[in-house]
Design a protein around this motif. Structure first.
Motif, PDB file in Angstrom:
ATOM      1  N   THR A 167       0.835  -1.202   0.000  1.00 28.37           N
ATOM      2  CA  THR A 167       0.000   0.000   0.000  1.00 28.37           C
ATOM      3  C   THR A 167       0.870   1.252   0.000  1.00 28.37           C
ATOM      4  OG1 THR A 167      -1.752  -1.192   1.158  1.00 28.37           O
ATOM      5  CG2 THR A 167      -1.868   1.215   1.198  1.00 28.37           C
ATOM      6  N   SER A 168       1.893   1.278   0.844  1.00 30.83           N
ATOM      7  CA  SER A 168       2.828   2.407   0.912  1.00 30.83           C
ATOM      8  C   SER A 168       3.826   2.381  -0.235  1.00 30.83           C
ATOM      9  CB  SER A 168       3.603   2.373   2.226  1.00 30.83           C
ATOM     10  OG  SER A 168       2.745   2.333   3.331  1.00 30.83           O
ATOM     11  N   ARG A 169       3.974   1.214  -0.881  1.00 31.12           N
ATOM     12  CA  ARG A 169       4.940   0.981  -1.961  1.00 31.12           C
ATOM     13  C   ARG A 169       6.376   1.243  -1.505  1.00 31.12           C
ATOM     14  NH1 ARG A 169       2.783  -0.186  -6.931  1.00 31.12           N
ATOM     15  NH2 ARG A 169       4.579   0.616  -8.054  1.00 31.12           N
ATOM     16  N   ILE A 170       6.662   0.796  -0.280  1.00 36.29           N
ATOM     17  CA  ILE A 170       8.006   0.920   0.277  1.00 36.29           C
ATOM     18  C   ILE A 170       8.633  -0.463   0.311  1.00 36.29           C
ATOM     19  CG2 ILE A 170       9.344   1.467   2.348  1.00 36.29           C
ATOM     20  CD1 ILE A 170       7.265   3.693   2.868  1.00 36.29           C
ATOM     21  N   LEU A 171       9.849  -0.541  -0.221  1.00 36.32           N
ATOM     22  CA  LEU A 171      10.607  -1.789  -0.290  1.00 36.32           C
ATOM     23  C   LEU A 171      11.876  -1.650   0.541  1.00 36.32           C
ATOM     24  CD1 LEU A 171      11.265  -4.596  -1.558  1.00 36.32           C
ATOM     25  CD2 LEU A 171      12.314  -3.340  -3.457  1.00 36.32           C
ATOM     26  N   VAL A 172      12.135  -2.628   1.394  1.00 38.88           N
ATOM     27  CA  VAL A 172      13.375  -2.701   2.170  1.00 38.88           C
ATOM     28  C   VAL A 172      14.049  -4.008   1.784  1.00 38.88           C
ATOM     29  CG1 VAL A 172      14.401  -2.798   4.473  1.00 38.88           C
ATOM     30  CG2 VAL A 172      12.358  -1.382   4.076  1.00 38.88           C
ATOM     31  N   VAL A 173      15.317  -3.926   1.376  1.00 40.91           N
ATOM     32  CA  VAL A 173      16.083  -5.108   0.984  1.00 40.91           C
ATOM     33  C   VAL A 173      17.384  -5.131   1.779  1.00 40.91           C
ATOM     34  CG1 VAL A 173      17.244  -6.321  -0.900  1.00 40.91           C
ATOM     35  CG2 VAL A 173      15.140  -5.065  -1.351  1.00 40.91           C
ATOM     36  N   GLN A 174      17.655  -6.242   2.416  1.00 42.68           N
ATOM     37  CA  GLN A 174      18.910  -6.445   3.135  1.00 42.68           C
ATOM     38  C   GLN A 174      19.788  -7.373   2.316  1.00 42.68           C
ATOM     39  OE1 GLN A 174      18.544  -8.344   6.973  1.00 42.68           O
ATOM     40  NE2 GLN A 174      20.724  -8.807   7.039  1.00 42.68           N
ATOM     41  N   TYR A 175      20.997  -6.910   1.986  1.00 46.89           N
ATOM     42  CA  TYR A 175      21.928  -7.692   1.183  1.00 46.89           C
ATOM     43  C   TYR A 175      22.925  -8.426   2.073  1.00 46.89           C
ATOM     44  CZ  TYR A 175      20.278  -4.557  -2.471  1.00 46.89           C
ATOM     45  OH  TYR A 175      19.496  -3.856  -3.339  1.00 46.89           O
ATOM     46  N   GLY A 176      23.439  -9.559   1.596  1.00 43.34           N
ATOM     47  CA  GLY A 176      24.490 -10.280   2.307  1.00 43.34           C
ATOM     48  C   GLY A 176      24.108 -10.572   3.743  1.00 43.34           C
ATOM     49  N   SER A 177      22.946 -11.125   3.943  1.00 42.11           N
ATOM     50  CA  SER A 177      22.402 -11.385   5.267  1.00 42.11           C
ATOM     51  C   SER A 177      23.331 -12.258   6.102  1.00 42.11           C
ATOM     52  CB  SER A 177      21.044 -12.083   5.105  1.00 42.11           C
ATOM     53  OG  SER A 177      20.588 -12.583   6.321  1.00 42.11           O
ATOM     54  N   PHE A 178      23.535 -11.861   7.355  1.00 43.63           N
ATOM     55  CA  PHE A 178      24.246 -12.680   8.334  1.00 43.63           C
ATOM     56  C   PHE A 178      23.672 -12.344   9.704  1.00 43.63           C
ATOM     57  CE2 PHE A 178      26.720  -8.860   7.591  1.00 43.63           C
ATOM     58  CZ  PHE A 178      27.045  -8.419   8.865  1.00 43.63           C
ATOM     59  N   PRO A 179      23.825 -13.246  10.728  1.00 45.11           N
ATOM     60  CA  PRO A 179      23.100 -13.080  11.989  1.00 45.11           C
ATOM     61  C   PRO A 179      23.247 -11.713  12.663  1.00 45.11           C
ATOM     62  CG  PRO A 179      24.013 -15.273  11.880  1.00 45.11           C
ATOM     63  CD  PRO A 179      24.540 -14.530  10.677  1.00 45.11           C
ATOM     64  N   GLY A 180      24.457 -11.155  12.737  1.00 48.74           N
ATOM     65  CA  GLY A 180      24.633  -9.867  13.410  1.00 48.74           C
ATOM     66  C   GLY A 180      23.864  -8.753  12.721  1.00 48.74           C
ATOM     67  N   TRP A 181      23.935  -8.706  11.389  1.00 50.91           N
ATOM     68  CA  TRP A 181      23.217  -7.663  10.660  1.00 50.91           C
ATOM     69  C   TRP A 181      21.723  -7.943  10.649  1.00 50.91           C
ATOM     70  CZ3 TRP A 181      23.198  -2.900   9.941  1.00 50.91           C
ATOM     71  CH2 TRP A 181      22.500  -2.283   8.908  1.00 50.91           C
ATOM     72  N   ASP A 182      21.320  -9.225  10.640  1.00 50.03           N
ATOM     73  CA  ASP A 182      19.889  -9.560  10.714  1.00 50.03           C
ATOM     74  C   ASP A 182      19.278  -8.948  11.972  1.00 50.03           C
ATOM     75  OD1 ASP A 182      20.264 -11.059   8.421  1.00 50.03           O
ATOM     76  OD2 ASP A 182      19.827 -12.996   9.365  1.00 50.03           O
ATOM     77  N   ALA A 183      19.955  -9.099  13.102  1.00 46.45           N
ATOM     78  CA  ALA A 183      19.437  -8.562  14.370  1.00 46.45           C
ATOM     79  C   ALA A 183      19.343  -7.042  14.313  1.00 46.45           C
ATOM     80  CB  ALA A 183      20.330  -9.006  15.530  1.00 46.45           C
ATOM     81  N   LYS A 184      20.344  -6.372  13.728  1.00 42.67           N
ATOM     82  CA  LYS A 184      20.290  -4.907  13.595  1.00 42.67           C
ATOM     83  C   LYS A 184      19.132  -4.489  12.697  1.00 42.67           C
ATOM     84  CE  LYS A 184      25.122  -3.736  14.279  1.00 42.67           C
ATOM     85  NZ  LYS A 184      26.302  -3.132  13.678  1.00 42.67           N
ATOM     86  N   MET A 185      18.947  -5.194  11.575  1.00 48.81           N
ATOM     87  CA  MET A 185      17.835  -4.864  10.669  1.00 48.81           C
ATOM     88  C   MET A 185      16.497  -5.018  11.384  1.00 48.81           C
ATOM     89  SD  MET A 185      18.460  -3.713   7.629  1.00 48.81           S
ATOM     90  CE  MET A 185      16.868  -3.878   6.828  1.00 48.81           C
TER      91      MET A 185
END
Length: 195
Positions: A167-185
């Motif tokens: 509805t908002s047409r907002i896309l968030v993409v996380q590249y090169g996912s790993f546990p530490g960055w997953d938690a921050k995201m």
């Protein structure tokens, strides 16, 4: 009812509540925001980790919408598809129902990772959906997906996570996912506000 049985009943109710699903962009719980700068994308206000930066527009266009931290120039991308550059060009809407569902282009995506930023990444050769459903962005629920991506350069094989608010047409993409960055995201997205 004993105190132990009361605690068990409360735990069961909390577990059932936590497992219930909410449709896309419906209410979702969210913890307090991070204490860094904020990125604004459309109606989304997203807190960033301390020391992180957000590049709304770069001169070459390669880093548009990128969240960067330390030596990594594009850990995640935040896009408002209503106002994206080349909004007249054909796009694929984000979807967990297609192999490269996080990628809005009509060609093959590149393998953006912490070691291979936009412009230096090789082409993707395959994509397998590992997880999908709904996940929170602040008070909303987004369509969520995680893909395992294979690349022309196998050293760039990685995982990509996506959150899509149709509805908002907002896309968030996380590249090169790993546990530490997953938690921050997850923490960043939980602290998001809309307005």
């Amino acid at each position: 009812m004993s105190f132990r049985h009361s605690l068990l009943a409360v735990a069961v109710v909390l577990s059932v509540t936590a497992c219930s699903s909410t449709p896309a962009e419906g209410p979702a719980p969210g913890p307090s925001a991070m204490n860094g700068p904020r990125a604004t994308v459309g109606s989304l206000r997203l807190p960033l980790p301390s020391g992180a930066t957000y590049t709304e527009h770069s001169q070459d266009g390669l880093l548009d919408g990128c969240v960067a931290e330390g030596t990594v120039v594009c850990e995640a991308r935040l896009l408002d598809l209503r106002t994206a550059p080349n909004s007249d060009a054909p796009i694929n809407l984000p979807s967990t129902k297609r192999a490269f569902g996080w990628y809005t282009g009509t060609d093959l995506p590149t393998c953006i990772t912490p070691a291979s930023p936009p412009g230096k990444a090789t082409g993707a050769t395959g994509s397998t959906l590992l997880d999908s459903g709904f996940a929170p962005i602040g008070s909303k629920r987004a369509e969520y997906g995680r893909w395992k991506v294979t690349c022309e350069n196998s050293a760039q094989n990685n995982q990509v996570r996506m959150w899509w608010l149709p509805t908002s047409r907002i896309l968030v993409v996380q590249y090169g996912s790993f546990p530490g960055w997953d938690a921050k995201m997850d923490t960043m997205l939980a602290g998001a506000t809309f307005g």
